[in-house]
Design an enzyme around this catalytic site. Structure first.
Site, PDB file in Angstrom:
ATOM      1  N   LYS A 180      -7.220  29.193  43.870  1.00 45.05           N
ATOM      2  CA  LYS A 180      -7.230  28.340  42.996  1.00 45.05           C
ATOM      3  C   LYS A 180      -7.256  29.837  42.002  1.00 45.05           C
ATOM      4  CE  LYS A 180      -6.264  24.525  40.412  1.00 45.05           C
ATOM      5  NZ  LYS A 180      -5.145  23.347  41.969  1.00 45.05           N
TER       6      LYS A 180
ATOM      7  N   GLY B  19      -3.852   8.187  31.778  1.00 43.95           N
ATOM      8  CA  GLY B  19      -3.306   9.709  31.775  1.00 43.95           C
ATOM      9  C   GLY B  19      -2.148   9.549  31.573  1.00 43.95           C
ATOM     10  N   TYR B  20      -1.304   9.850  30.387  1.00 41.08           N
ATOM     11  CA  TYR B  20      -0.219   9.517  30.409  1.00 41.08           C
ATOM     12  C   TYR B  20       0.601  11.243  29.802  1.00 41.08           C
ATOM     13  CZ  TYR B  20       4.248   6.455  29.944  1.00 41.08           C
ATOM     14  OH  TYR B  20       5.237   5.756  29.795  1.00 41.08           O
ATOM     15  N   GLY B  21       0.892  11.601  30.945  1.00 40.46           N
ATOM     16  CA  GLY B  21       1.238  13.289  31.215  1.00 40.46           C
ATOM     17  C   GLY B  21       1.743  13.287  31.928  1.00 40.46           C
ATOM     18  N   ASN B  22       2.578  14.637  32.491  1.00 43.58           N
ATOM     19  CA  ASN B  22       3.071  14.805  33.921  1.00 43.58           C
ATOM     20  C   ASN B  22       3.105  13.960  34.449  1.00 43.58           C
ATOM     21  OD1 ASN B  22       3.217  16.076  36.665  1.00 43.58           O
ATOM     22  ND2 ASN B  22       5.283  17.356  35.788  1.00 43.58           N
ATOM     23  N   ALA B  23       1.946  13.723  35.355  1.00 51.03           N
ATOM     24  CA  ALA B  23       1.850  12.843  36.862  1.00 51.03           C
ATOM     25  C   ALA B  23       1.786  11.190  35.955  1.00 51.03           C
ATOM     26  CB  ALA B  23       0.156  13.088  37.025  1.00 51.03           C
ATOM     27  N   GLY B  24       1.059  11.381  34.561  1.00 49.83           N
ATOM     28  CA  GLY B  24       1.366   9.648  34.861  1.00 49.83           C
ATOM     29  C   GLY B  24       2.582   9.109  33.894  1.00 49.83           C
TER      30      GLY B  24
HETATM   31  P1  NAD Z   1      -0.972  16.731  31.945  1.00 55.33           P
HETATM   32  O1  NAD Z   1      -1.052  17.800  30.687  1.00 55.33           O
HETATM   33  O2  NAD Z   1       0.365  16.424  31.620  1.00 55.33           O
HETATM   34  O3  NAD Z   1      -1.669  14.828  31.070  1.00 55.33           O
HETATM   35  C1  NAD Z   1      -2.272  14.907  31.118  1.00 55.33           C
HETATM   36  C2  NAD Z   1      -2.928  13.187  30.126  1.00 55.33           C
HETATM   37  O4  NAD Z   1      -4.414  12.991  30.129  1.00 55.33           O
HETATM   38  C3  NAD Z   1      -1.806  13.283  28.879  1.00 55.33           C
HETATM   39  O5  NAD Z   1      -1.974  12.348  28.658  1.00 55.33           O
HETATM   40  C4  NAD Z   1      -4.039  13.075  27.827  1.00 55.33           C
HETATM   41  O6  NAD Z   1      -3.190  12.672  26.951  1.00 55.33           O
HETATM   42  C5  NAD Z   1      -4.552  12.396  29.032  1.00 55.33           C
HETATM   43  N1  NAD Z   1      -6.404  12.781  28.680  1.00 55.33           N
HETATM   44  C6  NAD Z   1      -5.839  13.595  28.466  1.00 55.33           C
HETATM   45  N2  NAD Z   1      -7.955  13.511  28.215  1.00 55.33           N
HETATM   46  C7  NAD Z   1      -8.078  11.756  28.410  1.00 55.33           C
HETATM   47  C8  NAD Z   1      -8.669  11.096  28.422  1.00 55.33           C
HETATM   48  N3  NAD Z   1     -10.402  11.044  28.235  1.00 55.33           N
HETATM   49  N4  NAD Z   1      -8.958   9.514  29.113  1.00 55.33           N
HETATM   50  C9  NAD Z   1      -7.501   9.304  29.449  1.00 55.33           C
HETATM   51  N5  NAD Z   1      -6.473   9.808  29.484  1.00 55.33           N
HETATM   52  C10 NAD Z   1      -6.834  11.391  29.224  1.00 55.33           C
HETATM   53  O7  NAD Z   1      -1.888  16.737  32.830  1.00 55.33           O
HETATM   54  P2  NAD Z   1      -0.963  16.354  34.738  1.00 55.33           P
HETATM   55  O8  NAD Z   1      -0.578  17.520  35.161  1.00 55.33           O
HETATM   56  O9  NAD Z   1      -0.358  14.575  33.562  1.00 55.33           O
HETATM   57  O10 NAD Z   1      -2.405  16.148  35.170  1.00 55.33           O
HETATM   58  C11 NAD Z   1      -2.905  15.261  35.409  1.00 55.33           C
HETATM   59  C12 NAD Z   1      -3.951  15.495  36.563  1.00 55.33           C
HETATM   60  O11 NAD Z   1      -3.564  14.672  37.906  1.00 55.33           O
HETATM   61  C13 NAD Z   1      -5.138  16.399  36.407  1.00 55.33           C
HETATM   62  O12 NAD Z   1      -5.977  16.183  37.396  1.00 55.33           O
HETATM   63  C14 NAD Z   1      -4.408  17.365  37.473  1.00 55.33           C
HETATM   64  O13 NAD Z   1      -5.301  17.610  37.986  1.00 55.33           O
HETATM   65  C15 NAD Z   1      -3.525  16.111  38.588  1.00 55.33           C
HETATM   66  N6  NAD Z   1      -2.544  16.945  39.490  1.00 55.33           N
HETATM   67  C16 NAD Z   1      -0.975  16.745  38.674  1.00 55.33           C
HETATM   68  C17 NAD Z   1      -0.263  17.589  39.589  1.00 55.33           C
HETATM   69  C18 NAD Z   1       0.712  17.901  38.824  1.00 55.33           C
HETATM   70  O14 NAD Z   1       2.074  18.708  39.391  1.00 55.33           O
HETATM   71  N7  NAD Z   1       1.436  18.270  37.454  1.00 55.33           N
HETATM   72  C19 NAD Z   1      -0.715  17.938  40.378  1.00 55.33           C
HETATM   73  C20 NAD Z   1      -1.835  17.478  41.438  1.00 55.33           C
HETATM   74  C21 NAD Z   1      -2.974  17.077  40.574  1.00 55.33           C
END
Ligand code: NAD
Length: 416
Positions: free
Chosen positions: A106, A218-223
């Site tokens: 990392k 959570g409503y980003g990439n994963a959500g």
């Molecule tokens: P992202 O930045 O795209 O989305 C994060 C989401 O979380 C956003 O919608 C944000 O508004 C929301 N958020 C932030 N603070 C919050 C809170 N206090 N309460 C509720 N929601 C909140 O990130 P992502 O890529 O979707 O990653 C989310 C999680 O998944 C992280 O823990 C990341 O390490 C993990 N993850 C992601 C990937 C990937 O490929 N994207 C891979 C492995 C693990």
């Protein structure tokens, strides 16, 4: 007593538990509970106004016993080396649990990318790659995007690397744009992999997922992809979702396309018509069958774990559940699919990206998804069977499977 929330302390405590159960000898345990290699460096960056700012960067290669180190790069103002060490450790266990021939690493830079212009961000990205170029490469260590880094940043870093080494080597970094050697299916791979593990959990628990309820924090990439795929692949009815501003619930179900259009227009899921607003903590305690934490670490704690009503917790986020909460959930019969298993789809498709780059031959999305499904399904059952056999929770079981594989590689190499 207050809970320990230093991520590396948590990662080491989780490892120590597995080491005792596996009866690892002392030297092996001492070797595996810390990173093999760390690079700490400064990155001078010429700013747009002509001044120079010096940033602090890190790359941790936790283990390369099973193959080249693999793991993302984070650009974050509150980055700490302990967070990077913990995430590098989890990458090591993650690549081992899905059985891909990679180690764990990392990296990160202490910076606030939101305060940088695009040209400053490009110079910082290229500076980061110049600092680590001699230590990375397709056969050494392969970075990827993580918090606040994206495909464009990966493209700049790949370009900088290729300029330095004087040849094409797209596989030095993954999560690239499709036009520069990215893989089909990478954008949704984390959520898709998690969805496959929920499907398998439904089978072993004898639960019918069709029409059953789910909530996503959570409503980003994963959500967002989890919302689409929970519905399209599993037939789940997603009744609640949230982002950093709060959550919404509608027991008739939330249409993913409509919620995503609303978020694009307004910047939040809040205010979505035909849904009631709830807080992020209320969302976690809803009476749903499946709960997907997909935002932050340490959201399920000793304080609220007893109030969770979900039957399955699918950890798309890294580290959402504290060790105290883990014990409560296990005692209450909640089936937790632990983070480094549940969210391993991302690194699995990153590995597919490296393979496609090495062969200069690209697969279609159907092929990527089918191979991802096979990897995730096998990993799920390896962990589930270990949990049954050893009578431990799934997180400990995932550690047992992963640590054992890494320890075997270390032993066969003759390091310990
Ligand atoms: P992202 O930045 O795209 O989305 C994060 C989401 O979380 C956003 O919608 C944000 O508004 C929301 N958020 C932030 N603070 C919050 C809170 N206090 N309460 C509720 N929601 C909140 O990130 P992502 O890529 O979707 O990653 C989310 C999680 O998944 C992280 O823990 C990341 O390490 C993990 N993850 C992601 C990937 C990937 O490929 N994207 C891979 C492995 C693990």
């Amino acid at each position: 007593m207050s809970e320990v929330l230093n991520p590396f302390a948590i990662a080491q405590a989780q490892f120590d538990k597995a080491a005792v159960i596996l009866q690892l000898d002392q030297d092996m345990a001492a070797f595996l509970r810390q990173p093999m290699r760390e690079y700490h460096f400064t990155i001078p960056v010429r700013m747009d106004d002509g001044s120079t700012r010096v940033f602090r960067g890190y790359r941790v290669q936790y283990s390369d016993a099973r193959g080249p180190a693999k793991g993302g790069i984070r650009f974050h103002p509150e980055e700490t080396v302990d967070t990077i060490r913990a995430l590098a450790a989890w990458m090591t266990w993650k690549t081992a649990v899905v059985d891909i021939p990679l180690g764990g690493g990392k990296g990160g830079v202490i910076c606030n990318p939101k305060e940088l212009s695009q040209t400053e961000l490009e110079r910082l990205s290229r500076g980061y790659m110049r600092a680590i170029a001699r230590y990375v490469g397709l056969t050494k260590d392969v970075p990827a995007p993580d918090v606040y880094t994206d495909p464009q940043i990966m493209a700049w870093m790949m370009d900088e690397y290729e300029v330095l080494v004087g040849h094409h080597e797209a596989g030095v970094i993954t999560g690239k744009p499709l036009a520069l050697g990215g893989s089909a299916g990478r954008d949704q791979a984390t959520a898709r992999g998690g969805i496959y593990t929920v499907r398998e959990a439904g089978k072993v628990l004898g639960l019918d997922l069709q029409g059953a309820t789910a909530a996503i924090q959570g409503y980003g990439n994963a959500g967002t992809f989890a919302h689409n795929l929970a519905q399209s692949v599993l037939g789940l009815k997603v009744v609640a979702v949230s982002d950093s501003r709060g959550g919404i619930v509608n027991w008739e179900g939330l249409d993913p396309a409509a919620v995503q259009a609303h978020k694009r227009q307004t910047g939040s899921v809040l205010g979505f018509p035909e849904a009631e607003e709830i807080s992020n903590s209320e969302l976690l305690e809803l009476d749903v069958l499946v709960l997907f934490p997909a935002a932050l670490e340490n959201v399920i704690t000793g304080q609220n774990a007893g109030q969770l009503k979900a039957r399955i917790v699918a950890e798309l986020a890294n580290g959402p559940t504290t060790p105290q909460a883990d014990n409560v959930l296990y005692e209450n019969g909640v089936y937790v699919i632990p983070d480094f298993l549940c969210n391993a789809g991302g690194v699995t498709v990153s590995y597919f990206e490296m393979v496609q780059n090495a062969y200069q031959f690209y697969w279609d999305e159907g092929m990527v998804n089918e191979r991802l499904d096979r990897k995730m399904t096998a990993a799920f059952h390896a962990v589930h069977q270990m949990a049954q056999r050893m009578q431990v929770n799934n997180r400990v079981a995932a550690y047992l499977v992963a640590v054992d594989r890494v320890a075997q590689a270390v032993k066969l190499r003759g390091w310990i």
